[in-house]
Design an enzyme around this catalytic site. Structure first.
Site, PDB file in Angstrom:
ATOM      1  N   ASP A 290     -13.224 103.194  99.926  1.00  0.00           N
ATOM      2  CA  ASP A 290     -12.668 101.537  99.345  1.00  0.00           C
ATOM      3  C   ASP A 290     -13.130 100.664  99.959  1.00  0.00           C
ATOM      4  OD1 ASP A 290     -10.539 101.567  97.133  1.00  0.00           O
ATOM      5  OD2 ASP A 290     -10.616  99.872  98.439  1.00  0.00           O
ATOM      6  N   HIS A 337     -14.231 101.052  84.372  1.00  0.00           N
ATOM      7  CA  HIS A 337     -13.936 100.026  83.152  1.00  0.00           C
ATOM      8  C   HIS A 337     -13.521  98.676  83.462  1.00  0.00           C
ATOM      9  CE1 HIS A 337      -9.153 100.394  83.301  1.00  0.00           C
ATOM     10  NE2 HIS A 337      -9.593 100.466  84.606  1.00  0.00           N
TER      11      HIS A 337
END
Length: 437
Positions: A290, A337
């Site tokens: 991350d 998305h």
């Protein structure tokens, strides 16, 4: 079980009597199951269950099919009996429903109304420092949406929905995030489409136009409290029925991978997805990546000591070249998305230098169905989400064909394997294999 008209194909001429029969037949299936299992009955009352009381499991799949058929037919019969003129006339006034919610959460009315008994409009107005008549105007509109009710003239009490806003902080944050941050942006969609019709940048959005040209990420980055609320709102959204991690764990054939497979969780936050995979596959190894170091540190500090030998954590920006070479799986869940095709393609291309022949890229996100193929309640949810992604980030939810195209454009060596939707899941599992021979 009766089949709901309109499911699987768009039907423009359903009959009221047939819709009514579908409602009756499927309501009985659901009701009989509730009674046979001794489950609490759905209710608008304050002591009613917060969620629909039938759990979503393989064993209850047929019951939930009946429930969806009931919902579909109910929506069709309401729309048909309303008629297009009246339907449009009142559809455009739906912003008033959002407005009442905004007042309710901003003035903390769910906390003012007691859990037991009732309270007068006058007392609520006094506590809110808003005139009684204005409070009455707002709450009586909210009541037609089952938010509070009036047990006696001039007094307000809780329903199941209003009680949820009092007792569930995740739901409260979901509603307040939408009313505070997203609703103003919805009024700028036309301006954004006119000014930036071809843009895929997060700065050229309706959200930015509503917030002094700050993108959503800039806006949240400068406001820690809003960012915290956003995180809790996303938890409320993504932990609901249909989004649980178990669908990914159980809905993909992980057994076809090598017994000691290495899984890289790209953009994996704390690594909570890999934790669930690790419980099911005792020899898998996991690398959680991350960009936000604090997320990784939180995941590592809370990891079960028994799992630590199989986990490692790595700070990585998924728009840059993947540093972990030759892993068996590169997993991307609920990341792409947030980005337009320009950036989604970069995300996939950044993996290519690290892939070995046989490496799999697994994406766990939505794959939009063909219009009219889902029940209208489910389709409304996903189409609304698609609109929100455009409004906030110039991003989108994708169809299966979009996923195929992204992989083909990223590198011709990708073999698109499948796009599946596990039973009871609102998300899909998209799989592609890198073949370098």
């Amino acid at each position: 079980m009766a089949t709901p008209p309109g499911t699987g194909s768009v039907q423009l001429r359903p009959k009221l009597s047939e819709l009514a029969a579908t409602i009756s037949a499927n309501a009985k299936i659901v009701e009989d199951y509730l009674e046979s299992k001794g489950l609490p009955y759905p209710s608008f009352a304050a002591d009613g269950p917060s969620n629909f009381p039938i759990p979503q499991t393989p064993e209850t799949e047929e019951i939930h099919d009946a429930r969806q058929a009931l919902l579909t037919a109910s929506k069709h019969i309401y729309d048909l009996a309303t008629g297009p003129n009246e339907y449009l006339r009142w559809l455009v006034w739906n912003y008033n429903d959002v407005s009442t919610l905004h007042v309710i959460v901003s003035f903390e009315i769910p906390k003012i109304v007691p859990l037991e008994g009732d309270i007068s409009y006058a007392e609520i107005g006094e506590k809110c420092k808003v005139p009684e008549l204005k409070i009455r105007q707002v709450l009586r509109l909210a009541m037609v949406n089952r938010l509070f009710y009036e047990p006696r003239h001039g007094y307000v009490a809780h329903t199941a929905a209003s009680r949820l806003l009092r007792e569930d902080p995740l739901m409260l944050n979901w509603v307040s995030y939408n009313t505070d941050d997203l609703a103003p942006a919805s009024l700028k969609v036309v301006d954004a489409l006119k000014q930036f019709p071809d843009s895929g940048e997060t700065s050229d959005t309706a959200f930015a136009l509503a917030n002094n040209n700050e993108s959503l990420f800039q806006f949240l980055g400068a406001r820690p409290e809003r960012a915290k609320r956003f995180g809790q709102a996303m938890s409320a959204f993504s932990t609901g029925q249909g989004y649980a991690v178990e669908h990914l764990v159980n809905g993909y054939n992980w057994g076809k991978l090598p017994k000691d497979a290495t899984v890289v969780d790209v953009g994996g936050a704390t690594g909570f997805v890999c934790v669930e995979l690790a419980k099911a596959h005792s020899d898998f190894k996991f690398i959680v990546e991350d960009k936000v170091k604090a997320q990784l540190e939180l995941g590592e500090s809370t990891l079960d000591p028994a799992l630590k030998p199989r986990f490692s954590y790595l700070v990585h920006d998924f728009f840059t070249e993947q540093p972990v070479k030759g892993a068996d799986v590169y997993l991307i869940r609920w990341c792409m998305h947030n980005w337009s095709d320009k950036y989604a393609a970069t995300m996939i291309k950044s993996l290519v230098p690290a892939l070995k022949s046989g490496s799999k890229v697994i994406i766990n996100e939505l794959a939009l169905p063909e219009p009219g193929k889902s029940n209208p309640w489910e389709e409304r949810r996903i189409r609304t989400l698609d609109m929100v992604m455009m409004m906030c980030l110039n991003a989108l939810e994708r169809e299966e064909g979009d996923w195929k195209r992204l992989f083909a454009e990223a590198d011709p060596r990708f073999k698109f394997e499948s796009c599946t939707q596990p039973p009871g899941c609102l998300m899909n599992i998209v799989e592609a294999t890198f073949v370098d021979e």
